[in-house]
Motif scaffolding. Structure first.
Motif, PDB file in Angstrom:
ATOM      1  N   LYS A  70       0.833  -1.200   0.000  1.00 41.39           N
ATOM      2  CA  LYS A  70       0.000   0.000   0.000  1.00 41.39           C
ATOM      3  C   LYS A  70       0.872   1.255   0.000  1.00 41.39           C
ATOM      4  O   LYS A  70       0.643   2.194  -0.771  1.00 41.39           O
ATOM      5  CB  LYS A  70      -0.930  -0.008   1.210  1.00 41.39           C
ATOM      6  CG  LYS A  70      -1.914   1.154   1.217  1.00 41.39           C
ATOM      7  CD  LYS A  70      -2.921   1.023   2.354  1.00 41.39           C
ATOM      8  CE  LYS A  70      -3.931   2.159   2.307  1.00 41.39           C
ATOM      9  NZ  LYS A  70      -4.938   2.042   3.402  1.00 41.39           N
ATOM     10  N   MET A 148     -12.771   4.679  -5.477  1.00 40.36           N
ATOM     11  CA  MET A 148     -12.800   5.414  -4.219  1.00 40.36           C
ATOM     12  C   MET A 148     -13.375   4.539  -3.101  1.00 40.36           C
ATOM     13  O   MET A 148     -12.859   4.533  -1.975  1.00 40.36           O
ATOM     14  CB  MET A 148     -13.626   6.686  -4.382  1.00 40.36           C
ATOM     15  CG  MET A 148     -12.978   7.753  -5.254  1.00 40.36           C
ATOM     16  SD  MET A 148     -14.096   9.145  -5.599  1.00 40.36           S
ATOM     17  CE  MET A 148     -14.343   9.799  -3.935  1.00 40.36           C
ATOM     18  N   THR A 149     -14.424   3.786  -3.412  1.00 42.43           N
ATOM     19  CA  THR A 149     -15.064   2.937  -2.408  1.00 42.43           C
ATOM     20  C   THR A 149     -14.182   1.740  -2.071  1.00 42.43           C
ATOM     21  O   THR A 149     -13.973   1.415  -0.892  1.00 42.43           O
ATOM     22  CB  THR A 149     -16.425   2.439  -2.934  1.00 42.43           C
ATOM     23  OG1 THR A 149     -17.264   3.567  -3.206  1.00 42.43           O
ATOM     24  CG2 THR A 149     -17.104   1.550  -1.904  1.00 42.43           C
ATOM     25  N   ARG A 150     -13.646   1.087  -3.090  1.00 43.86           N
ATOM     26  CA  ARG A 150     -12.859  -0.130  -2.868  1.00 43.86           C
ATOM     27  C   ARG A 150     -11.609   0.128  -2.047  1.00 43.86           C
ATOM     28  O   ARG A 150     -11.298  -0.619  -1.113  1.00 43.86           O
ATOM     29  CB  ARG A 150     -12.464  -0.741  -4.226  1.00 43.86           C
ATOM     30  CG  ARG A 150     -11.783  -2.096  -4.123  1.00 43.86           C
ATOM     31  CD  ARG A 150     -11.151  -2.497  -5.433  1.00 43.86           C
ATOM     32  NE  ARG A 150      -9.918  -1.746  -5.693  1.00 43.86           N
ATOM     33  CZ  ARG A 150      -9.204  -1.869  -6.813  1.00 43.86           C
ATOM     34  NH1 ARG A 150      -9.605  -2.681  -7.766  1.00 43.86           N
ATOM     35  NH2 ARG A 150      -8.083  -1.169  -6.970  1.00 43.86           N
ATOM     36  N   ASP A 151     -10.874   1.192  -2.391  1.00 49.44           N
ATOM     37  CA  ASP A 151      -9.582   1.452  -1.746  1.00 49.44           C
ATOM     38  C   ASP A 151      -9.633   2.575  -0.720  1.00 49.44           C
ATOM     39  O   ASP A 151      -8.589   2.980  -0.204  1.00 49.44           O
ATOM     40  CB  ASP A 151      -8.523   1.772  -2.817  1.00 49.44           C
ATOM     41  CG  ASP A 151      -8.199   0.568  -3.676  1.00 49.44           C
ATOM     42  OD1 ASP A 151      -8.708  -0.529  -3.396  1.00 49.44           O
ATOM     43  OD2 ASP A 151      -7.436   0.724  -4.653  1.00 49.44           O
ATOM     44  N   ASP A 152     -10.859   3.080  -0.446  1.00 51.84           N
ATOM     45  CA  ASP A 152     -11.037   4.155   0.529  1.00 51.84           C
ATOM     46  C   ASP A 152     -10.111   5.328   0.214  1.00 51.84           C
ATOM     47  O   ASP A 152      -9.339   5.806   1.056  1.00 51.84           O
ATOM     48  CB  ASP A 152     -10.771   3.629   1.956  1.00 51.84           C
ATOM     49  CG  ASP A 152     -11.214   4.626   3.028  1.00 51.84           C
ATOM     50  OD1 ASP A 152     -12.100   5.439   2.737  1.00 51.84           O
ATOM     51  OD2 ASP A 152     -10.662   4.587   4.141  1.00 51.84           O
ATOM     52  N   LEU A 153     -10.219   5.805  -1.024  1.00 47.00           N
ATOM     53  CA  LEU A 153      -9.343   6.873  -1.501  1.00 47.00           C
ATOM     54  C   LEU A 153     -10.110   8.178  -1.661  1.00 47.00           C
ATOM     55  O   LEU A 153     -11.285   8.174  -2.051  1.00 47.00           O
ATOM     56  CB  LEU A 153      -8.745   6.503  -2.862  1.00 47.00           C
ATOM     57  CG  LEU A 153      -7.794   5.310  -2.928  1.00 47.00           C
ATOM     58  CD1 LEU A 153      -7.452   5.008  -4.379  1.00 47.00           C
ATOM     59  CD2 LEU A 153      -6.537   5.574  -2.121  1.00 47.00           C
TER      60      LEU A 153
END
Length: 209
Positions: A70, A148-153
């Motif tokens: 990450k 944005m949702t998947r990786d909380d970005l």
């Protein structure tokens, strides 16, 4: 002549390629997962791992010696030069392992559909080594929202990561088959089944009578 059809499966970050890959697996396809291979070639002590540590320093490692994927991802997505360096250190090892798997399947006389699931298949020059290219497509708004949702970005970081890859529209132009993953899971599954049937027909057409 090999008795299987080698199908490249690619898309863009957040396009849902992994979902499509699982659907192909459920239909009986053999999957070569480039992301799994990419993890294997950077295990502690592997040549690519040593090269990454030399290039980026030990700050890219977790306390157990594993790569901080990450943290490294954040670093290279923010700097195109560092991203190119990382790709140059890892892609040859990934490619060599993929080619070894394909050669082994060929030697075994494997028959059927073999899906090479690789996010950077085209960028790394691997598409030309496949018999067919399948691209998973989503519209830009859906791609951004899912990433944005998947990786909380945050949005800016998600947009930067999308911009770091070849535009999906360009990949679509190179594809033999396109799977639109912008709709419902049921719609995607139906499209995968249709492409699977087409690929089986192409495989049969290639086999000697």
């Amino acid at each position: 002549m090999r008795r299987f059809l080698l199908v490249g499966l690619t898309g863009g970050i957040g396009s849902g390629k992994s979902t499509v890959s699982r659907l192909f697996r459920d239909l009986g396809c053999l999957i070569i997962d480039a992301d799994t291979i990419a993890r294997e070639v950077v295990e502690p002590g592997e040549p690519a791992w040593r090269a990454i540590v030399e290039a980026f320093g030990r700050e890219v490692l977790l306390p157990d010696g594993q790569l901080d994927r990450k943290g490294l991802g954040t670093l290279v997505f923010a700097d195109p030069a560092k991203r190119r360096t990382l790709n140059a250190l890892t892609h040859p090892a990934i490619l060599a392992r993929e080619q070894a798997i394909v050669a082994e399947l060929e030697a075994e006389g494997y028959e059927g559909l073999v899906i090479l699931d690789a996010a950077l298949l085209i960028e790394a020059g691997g598409a030309g080594r496949t018999d067919r290219l399948v691209v998973v497509y989503v519209d830009e708004a859906t791609q951004l929202r899912r990433l944005m949702t998947r990786d909380d970005l945050p949005e800016a970081e998600a947009r930067r990561r999308i911009a770091s890859q070849m535009p999906l529209a360009e990949k679509v132009r190179l594809a033999h088959h396109v799977i639109d993953n912008s709709g419902s899971p049921e719609e995607t599954a139906a499209r995968v089944r249709a492409v699977h049937a087409a690929l089986l027909a192409e495989l049969r057409a290639r086999q000697p009578r």
